[in-house]
Design a protein around this motif. Structure first.
Motif, short mmCIF file in Angstrom:
data_model
loop_
_atom_site.label_atom_id
_atom_site.label_comp_id
_atom_site.label_asym_id
_atom_site.label_seq_id
_atom_site.Cartn_x
_atom_site.Cartn_y
_atom_site.Cartn_z
N PRO A 107 1.06 -1.04 0.08
CA PRO A 107 -0.06 -0.17 0.03
C PRO A 107 0.86 1.28 0.15
N GLY A 108 0.42 2.23 -0.90
CA GLY A 108 1.16 3.46 -0.92
C GLY A 108 0.29 4.59 -0.17
N GLY A 109 -0.44 4.21 0.64
CA GLY A 109 -1.25 5.56 1.07
C GLY A 109 -2.22 6.03 0.02
N GLY A 110 -2.47 5.43 -0.93
CA GLY A 110 -3.35 5.85 -2.20
C GLY A 110 -3.00 4.72 -3.15
N PRO A 111 -2.46 5.13 -4.51
CA PRO A 111 -1.97 4.01 -5.26
C PRO A 111 -1.04 2.82 -4.69
N LYS A 112 -1.46 1.73 -5.01
CA LYS A 112 -0.79 0.65 -4.76
C LYS A 112 0.79 0.59 -5.25
N LEU A 113 1.76 0.49 -4.55
CA LEU A 113 3.01 0.55 -5.25
C LEU A 113 3.78 -0.90 -5.63
N ALA A 114 4.60 -0.91 -6.58
CA ALA A 114 5.10 -2.28 -6.90
C ALA A 114 7.02 -2.15 -6.93
N GLY A 115 7.42 -3.19 -6.22
CA GLY A 115 8.70 -3.12 -5.87
C GLY A 115 9.54 -4.29 -6.35
N HIS A 116 10.87 -4.33 -6.08
CA HIS A 116 11.80 -5.35 -5.89
C HIS A 116 12.27 -5.31 -4.58
N LEU A 117 12.23 -6.59 -4.05
CA LEU A 117 12.96 -6.63 -2.80
C LEU A 117 14.00 -7.68 -2.88
N TYR A 118 15.32 -6.96 -2.55
CA TYR A 118 16.67 -7.77 -2.70
C TYR A 118 16.92 -8.08 -1.37
N THR A 119 17.16 -9.70 -1.29
CA THR A 119 17.58 -10.19 -0.02
C THR A 119 19.17 -10.77 -0.22
N PRO A 120 19.80 -10.85 0.77
CA PRO A 120 21.33 -11.51 0.73
C PRO A 120 21.12 -13.04 0.32
N ASP A 121 22.03 -13.48 -0.10
CA ASP A 121 22.18 -14.85 -0.45
C ASP A 121 22.88 -15.64 0.77
N GLY A 122 22.78 -16.76 0.88
CA GLY A 122 23.81 -17.49 2.13
C GLY A 122 23.30 -17.26 3.50
N PRO A 123 24.01 -17.02 4.30
CA PRO A 123 23.82 -17.24 5.87
C PRO A 123 22.74 -15.80 6.27
N ALA A 124 22.76 -14.86 5.37
CA ALA A 124 21.87 -13.57 5.62
C ALA A 124 20.36 -14.27 5.15
#
Length: 322
Positions: A8-25
């Protein structure tokens, strides 16, 4: 690892790319989701894109590189742009852009793999301006960084180098006013092109104008969803915007500003930095222009090293969790 997300964007819905670390993280994030608690959660960074940009361009590059440094990073499209919702398309509204950043913080703050007490924000170009008022008034943002920060209001008023004929913006405001009246008559929302149609026209604008055109309009970084025009009703929203007016309110949270020594917009960073309070740090990347810091590996690598050190120091695990 990259995941497509919406929020939710407080109005229009927002689209994103969530990047997460590989491996132990990643394993830590999974443990957190399984209930082992906040000690396994990771620091996270919201990454805002330049005006007309999309998450697949500079913002995504920085988010991906920050994930390699061990952070969760969210690059997202502003409302009315890219894959995010919102009409009219191509609206550049500073107030909305600031709220988008806060919405991204809200999204991250309730993710099980994110430590809500260790969220930072990075703004590139125009988002370097938008992230400042967002952080000044949202204390959930614990550390703030900018790359090639631009005061878009000032850029419209004075030009990137401050030498624009005042008649230019007066003419644009006349056109914006006429477009609003036309919209009231039911003629639709008017728009204007952001970039020249040809390379020859782009080169005539000088180095800064050309490098922006080259980045967005050639194979260097062209993307079908990046904006090639803005609505006329963006103009009178942008002109009075002063993103760095309350930069001092970020303190005592830390601020890092990164700028190229050859950037025509470098004066914007220098002047904003002077008004900021400690703790603050200014990093100049030798030889880099404004747009060089969007994607040229030598300069991006130097900037990411600085960002990794900055966020790593200020978003470190709280003492009570260590």
């Amino acid at each position: 690892m990259r995941t497509d997300v919406t929020f939710p964007g407080g109005g229009p819905k927002l689209a994103g790319h969530l990047y997460t670390p590989d491996g132990p993280a990643s394993a830590s994030a999974s443990a957190s989701a399984s209930g082992e608690g906040i000690r396994n959660s990771l620091p996270a960074i919201v990454v805002g894109h330049p005006a007309s940009g999309v998450k697949e361009q500079a913002a995504g590059l920085y988010a991906e590189r920050l994930a390699r440094e061990g952070f969760i990073a969210l690059a997202f499209d502003a409302a009315h742009q890219g894959e995010s919702e919102g009409t009219p398309r191509g609206l550049e509204d500073p107030a909305r852009r600031v709220e988008d950043i806060k919405a991204a913080v809200s999204f991250l703050s309730v993710r099980p793999e994110v430590d809500p007490d260790r969220i930072g924000a990075l703004g590139i170009c125009a988002s370097g301006g938008y992230v400042v008022p967002a952080a000044a008034t949202d204390h959930r943002i614990r550390a703030v960084a900018t790359v090639s920060a631009a005061d878009v209001g000032r850029q419209f008023r004075e030009g990137a180098d401050g030498t624009q004929d005042p008649a230019v913006i007066q003419g644009m405001l006349d056109a914006a006013a006429a477009a609003r009246t036309a919209e009231a008559r039911g003629e639709g929302v008017g728009e204007f092109p952001i970039f020249p149609a040809t390379e020859e026209e782009a080169r005539a604008l000088g180095p800064h104008g050309f490098e922006g055109w080259e980045y967005y309009c050639t194979d260097r970084a062209r993307h079908p969803r990046s904006a090639k025009s803005f609505t006329w009703n963006s103009v009178d929203r942008l002109v009075p915007f002063e993103p760095f007016r309350f930069i001092s309110l970020i303190a005592p949270r830390p601020l890092l500003m990164i700028v190229g020594t050859e950037a025509v917009t470098s004066h914007m960073t220098t002047e904003a930095f002077a008004d900021a309070r400690e703790p603050k740090r200014l990093r100049r990347i030798d030889g880099a222009s404004h747009v060089d810091l969007y994607d040229k590996d030598t300069y991006v690598t130097a900037a990411v090293a600085e960002l990794g050190d900055f966020f790593g120091s200020w978003l470190r695990t709280p003492a009570s969790v260590e």
